[in-house]
Enzyme design. Structure first.
Site, PDB file in Angstrom:
ATOM      1  N   ASP A  49     -75.441  43.327  81.027  1.00 28.59           N
ATOM      2  CA  ASP A  49     -75.537  42.099  81.824  1.00 28.59           C
ATOM      3  C   ASP A  49     -76.989  41.625  81.910  1.00 28.59           C
ATOM      4  O   ASP A  49     -77.264  40.545  82.446  1.00 28.59           O
ATOM      5  CB  ASP A  49     -74.893  42.266  83.205  1.00 28.59           C
ATOM      6  CG  ASP A  49     -75.568  43.322  84.057  1.00 28.59           C
ATOM      7  OD1 ASP A  49     -76.459  44.040  83.549  1.00 28.59           O
ATOM      8  OD2 ASP A  49     -75.191  43.447  85.244  1.00 28.59           O
ATOM      9  N   SER A  50     -77.916  42.396  81.317  1.00 32.62           N
ATOM     10  CA  SER A  50     -79.295  41.906  81.161  1.00 32.62           C
ATOM     11  C   SER A  50     -79.316  40.650  80.292  1.00 32.62           C
ATOM     12  O   SER A  50     -80.338  39.962  80.223  1.00 32.62           O
ATOM     13  CB  SER A  50     -80.191  42.985  80.542  1.00 32.62           C
ATOM     14  OG  SER A  50     -79.633  43.452  79.327  1.00 32.62           O
ATOM     15  N   LYS A 118     -69.175  49.633  81.119  1.00 30.88           N
ATOM     16  CA  LYS A 118     -70.179  50.319  81.950  1.00 30.88           C
ATOM     17  C   LYS A 118     -70.163  49.673  83.333  1.00 30.88           C
ATOM     18  O   LYS A 118     -69.968  48.451  83.437  1.00 30.88           O
ATOM     19  CB  LYS A 118     -71.573  50.220  81.330  1.00 30.88           C
ATOM     20  CG  LYS A 118     -72.663  50.843  82.220  1.00 30.88           C
ATOM     21  CD  LYS A 118     -73.970  51.062  81.491  1.00 30.88           C
ATOM     22  CE  LYS A 118     -74.869  49.856  81.419  1.00 30.88           C
ATOM     23  NZ  LYS A 118     -75.252  49.275  82.721  1.00 30.88           N
ATOM     24  N   GLU A 120     -72.207  50.035  87.394  1.00 33.58           N
ATOM     25  CA  GLU A 120     -73.344  50.603  88.123  1.00 33.58           C
ATOM     26  C   GLU A 120     -72.882  51.271  89.418  1.00 33.58           C
ATOM     27  O   GLU A 120     -71.933  50.800  90.052  1.00 33.58           O
ATOM     28  CB  GLU A 120     -74.364  49.496  88.454  1.00 33.58           C
ATOM     29  CG  GLU A 120     -75.015  48.907  87.230  1.00 33.58           C
ATOM     30  CD  GLU A 120     -76.115  47.900  87.569  1.00 33.58           C
ATOM     31  OE1 GLU A 120     -76.480  47.755  88.752  1.00 33.58           O
ATOM     32  OE2 GLU A 120     -76.610  47.265  86.619  1.00 33.58           O
ATOM     33  N   GLU A 187     -81.634  55.123  84.790  1.00 29.54           N
ATOM     34  CA  GLU A 187     -82.675  54.103  84.650  1.00 29.54           C
ATOM     35  C   GLU A 187     -83.827  54.334  85.624  1.00 29.54           C
ATOM     36  O   GLU A 187     -83.616  54.457  86.842  1.00 29.54           O
ATOM     37  CB  GLU A 187     -82.076  52.697  84.872  1.00 29.54           C
ATOM     38  CG  GLU A 187     -83.139  51.595  84.738  1.00 29.54           C
ATOM     39  CD  GLU A 187     -82.607  50.195  84.548  1.00 29.54           C
ATOM     40  OE1 GLU A 187     -81.384  50.021  84.372  1.00 29.54           O
ATOM     41  OE2 GLU A 187     -83.441  49.265  84.565  1.00 29.54           O
TER      42      GLU A 187
HETATM   43  O1  KIV Z   1     -77.796  45.426  81.166  1.00 35.42           O
HETATM   44  C1  KIV Z   1     -78.492  46.241  80.531  1.00 35.42           C
HETATM   45  O2  KIV Z   1     -79.198  45.902  79.576  1.00 35.42           O
HETATM   46  C2  KIV Z   1     -78.458  47.637  80.940  1.00 35.42           C
HETATM   47  C3  KIV Z   1     -79.438  48.560  80.301  1.00 35.42           C
HETATM   48  C4  KIV Z   1     -80.729  48.359  80.998  1.00 35.42           C
HETATM   49  C5  KIV Z   1     -78.992  49.950  80.337  1.00 35.42           C
HETATM   50  O3  KIV Z   1     -77.690  48.004  81.791  1.00 35.42           O
END
Ligand code: KIV
Length: 273
Positions: A49-50, A118, A120, A187
């Site tokens: 989500d980055s 994924k 969090e 992280e």
């Molecule tokens: O969204 C992302 O790019 C991430 C990485 C920083 C692991 O979760």
């Protein structure tokens, strides 16, 4: 008739089986073309989500939607053949209940064809991780600095650098590993803590600012290529292609203005009669 690709794509169990073995290599990918370039070199790619920060210039990942993740997940699947593709569940799409998480995760897997999601969070997400894993959804966890919690964390800084915060993160990692996560992103945490988690939990750990003690590493592709303005301390720039893009565009602009591009070899002649 069954239709199968000649190349076997790696799966979540393949990544899980790498615990303590050859380091797991991963990068983020948001587009078909970057997915194609990195596919031969990585074990998994994360549609993170980055993409909200990197592609859309957002300050945080909070506004990222499920639709944005699905669109880029589909692009990354089209661009890759071999690496496992993991798609992030964005903020607000899974924290409400295990049932909400299952509805979002199953939609993401169905509409993208990706092999895992994924999410969090540590102990607070353990019940959800178990609920998903028991229903056929491979879950990658993410503890330590969790950018979706920015509004409660207050800032993006390394965590687990004192005993109290280290104990909480260790407990978070244990909880989601025991709940069935097939891998866990660590992280921006201190090195001794990353080492201890890696030694103690069954799931492979994937570091991003977690040190070489982890079972694998991940970076945001644009950060390690030198395309991002500001990067955290844990990023090594393996290339600096930002300036090369600027130079190429400057050369293009000056040739267009001088009418030296397009040249004859870029131009179509009429068909001979
Ligand atoms: O969204 C992302 O790019 C991430 C990485 C920083 C692991 O979760």
């Amino acid at each position: 008739m069954s239709v199968q690709s000649a190349v076997r794509r790696l799966t979540a169990p393949d990544i899980r089986a790498r615990k303590g073995g050859e380091p797991i290599v991963s990068l983020t990918a948001y587009h078909a073309h970057t997915a194609r370039l990195i596919d031969p070199h990585v074990d998994f790619m994360l549609v993170g989500d980055s993409l909200g920060n990197v592609m859309h210039g957002l300050e945080t990942t909070i506004p990222v939607t499920v639709e944005m993740m699905i669109l880029q997940g589909q692009a990354v699947m089209r661009g890759s053949k071999r690496a496992l593709v993991v798609v992030d569940l964005p903020f607000g799409s899974y924290e409400g209940s295990p049932q909400q998480a299952f509805a979002t995760a199953s939609r993401v897997l169905k509409e993208t064809g990706a092999g895992a999601i994924k999410l969090e969070g540590g102990r607070r997400m353990a019940e959800t991780v178990r609920f998903l894993a028991d229903r056929g959804v491979p879950v990658m966890g993410h503890v330590g600095l969790t950018p979706q919690s920015i509004n409660t964390l207050g800032s993006f800084r390394a965590l687990g650098r004192d005993d109290e915060s280290a104990a909480i993160i260790l407990d978070d990692a244990r909880a989601i590993s025991e709940a069935g996560a097939f891998a866990i992103v660590l992280e921006a945490i201190s090195e001794p803590l990353a080492r201890q988690i890696t030694q103690e939990v069954a799931a492979p750990t994937i570091g991003i600012g977690g040190s070489s003690a982890c079972d694998g590493q991940i970076l945001v592709l644009e950060d390690m290529l030198g395309l991002s303005d500001r990067v955290p301390r844990f990023v090594k720039k393996f290339a600096n292609i930002g300036p090369a893009i600027g130079e190429a565009v400057e050369a293009y602009a000056s040739e267009v203005r001088a009418r030296s591009f397009p040249a004859e070899e870029h131009t179509y002649a009429p068909k001979k009669a």
